[in-house]
Design a protein around this motif. Sequence first.
Motif, PDB file in Angstrom:
ATOM      1  N   VAL A  26       0.854  -1.191   0.000  1.00 58.48           N
ATOM      2  CA  VAL A  26       0.000   0.000   0.000  1.00 58.48           C
ATOM      3  C   VAL A  26       0.887   1.237   0.000  1.00 58.48           C
ATOM      4  CG1 VAL A  26      -1.788   1.273   1.246  1.00 58.48           C
ATOM      5  CG2 VAL A  26      -1.762  -1.243   1.308  1.00 58.48           C
ATOM      6  N   CYS A  27       0.560   2.179  -0.862  1.00 54.99           N
ATOM      7  CA  CYS A  27       1.292   3.446  -0.868  1.00 54.99           C
ATOM      8  C   CYS A  27       0.794   4.292   0.297  1.00 54.99           C
ATOM      9  CB  CYS A  27       1.090   4.196  -2.171  1.00 54.99           C
ATOM     10  SG  CYS A  27       1.836   5.849  -2.080  1.00 54.99           S
ATOM     11  N   GLN A  63       4.081  -1.282   3.417  1.00 55.49           N
ATOM     12  CA  GLN A  63       3.879   0.077   2.935  1.00 55.49           C
ATOM     13  C   GLN A  63       5.058   0.495   2.074  1.00 55.49           C
ATOM     14  OE1 GLN A  63       2.280   3.058   5.844  1.00 55.49           O
ATOM     15  NE2 GLN A  63       3.006   1.543   7.313  1.00 55.49           N
ATOM     16  N   VAL A  64       4.805   1.401   1.168  1.00 56.25           N
ATOM     17  CA  VAL A  64       5.876   1.972   0.360  1.00 56.25           C
ATOM     18  C   VAL A  64       5.554   3.443   0.148  1.00 56.25           C
ATOM     19  CG1 VAL A  64       4.783   1.474  -1.873  1.00 56.25           C
ATOM     20  CG2 VAL A  64       7.269   1.569  -1.727  1.00 56.25           C
ATOM     21  N   GLU A  65       6.599   4.235  -0.081  1.00 52.79           N
ATOM     22  CA  GLU A  65       6.407   5.659  -0.357  1.00 52.79           C
ATOM     23  C   GLU A  65       6.356   5.823  -1.863  1.00 52.79           C
ATOM     24  OE1 GLU A  65       6.834   8.598   1.885  1.00 52.79           O
ATOM     25  OE2 GLU A  65       6.424   7.255   3.560  1.00 52.79           O
ATOM     26  N   CYS A  66       5.171   5.870  -2.416  1.00 50.45           N
ATOM     27  CA  CYS A  66       4.876   6.153  -3.820  1.00 50.45           C
ATOM     28  C   CYS A  66       5.080   4.942  -4.737  1.00 50.45           C
ATOM     29  CB  CYS A  66       5.684   7.338  -4.356  1.00 50.45           C
ATOM     30  SG  CYS A  66       5.045   7.912  -5.952  1.00 50.45           S
ATOM     31  N   LEU A  67       4.014   4.588  -5.394  1.00 55.04           N
ATOM     32  CA  LEU A  67       4.031   3.541  -6.425  1.00 55.04           C
ATOM     33  C   LEU A  67       4.064   4.164  -7.816  1.00 55.04           C
ATOM     34  CD1 LEU A  67       1.400   1.087  -4.885  1.00 55.04           C
ATOM     35  CD2 LEU A  67       3.783   0.517  -5.394  1.00 55.04           C
ATOM     36  N   ALA A  76      -2.336   0.798  -4.513  1.00 60.18           N
ATOM     37  CA  ALA A  76      -1.799  -0.398  -3.866  1.00 60.18           C
ATOM     38  C   ALA A  76      -1.425  -1.396  -4.948  1.00 60.18           C
ATOM     39  CB  ALA A  76      -2.829  -1.001  -2.905  1.00 60.18           C
ATOM     40  N   ALA A  77      -0.707  -2.424  -4.567  1.00 61.43           N
ATOM     41  CA  ALA A  77      -0.299  -3.459  -5.514  1.00 61.43           C
ATOM     42  C   ALA A  77      -0.429  -4.828  -4.860  1.00 61.43           C
ATOM     43  CB  ALA A  77       1.150  -3.224  -5.952  1.00 61.43           C
TER      44      ALA A  77
END
Length: 141
Positions: A26-27, A63-67, A76-77
């Motif tokens: 999820v971004c 979590q990630v900062e920006c996809l 999200a991915a």
Amino acid sequence: MKTEADPTALAEDIRDLDVSDVTVIVCSSCRDETASDARPRAGEFLAQDTARAAASENIRVRQVECLGNCKRRLSAALLRDGCWSYVFGDLTTESGPDLITGAKLFATATDGILPWRGRPDSLKRGLVARIPPLAIVKDIS
Ligand code: FES
């Protein structure tokens, strides 16, 4: 006896599967429609909602900062080893259960493709891209 037309049969089948090889990313940087930079951002709320939905499941949520999908808002991915990867946008802060339903459905795939049937509407309308696993990518001749 379960039949294909019985929607509860699919849910029961999914519940019994090992979903540990599916990861939801999820971004956490995504903004809502106000485009506010205030923290926590809407993406963080989506990440929390997704983690709550996954609490009783064996599904990784990260979590990630920006996809790189900022124009489609909350993003999200879904990833699974050896399978296609999927990026979604236009999600809401309450889309966590849909992402987990999609992850469980993905775990049922025997062809590496997230099934269309049974996919939550948000994961149909919100599909941005699917990326193949390297193993099936062909060289350009
Ligand atoms: S900030 Fe979420 S995709 Fe870029």
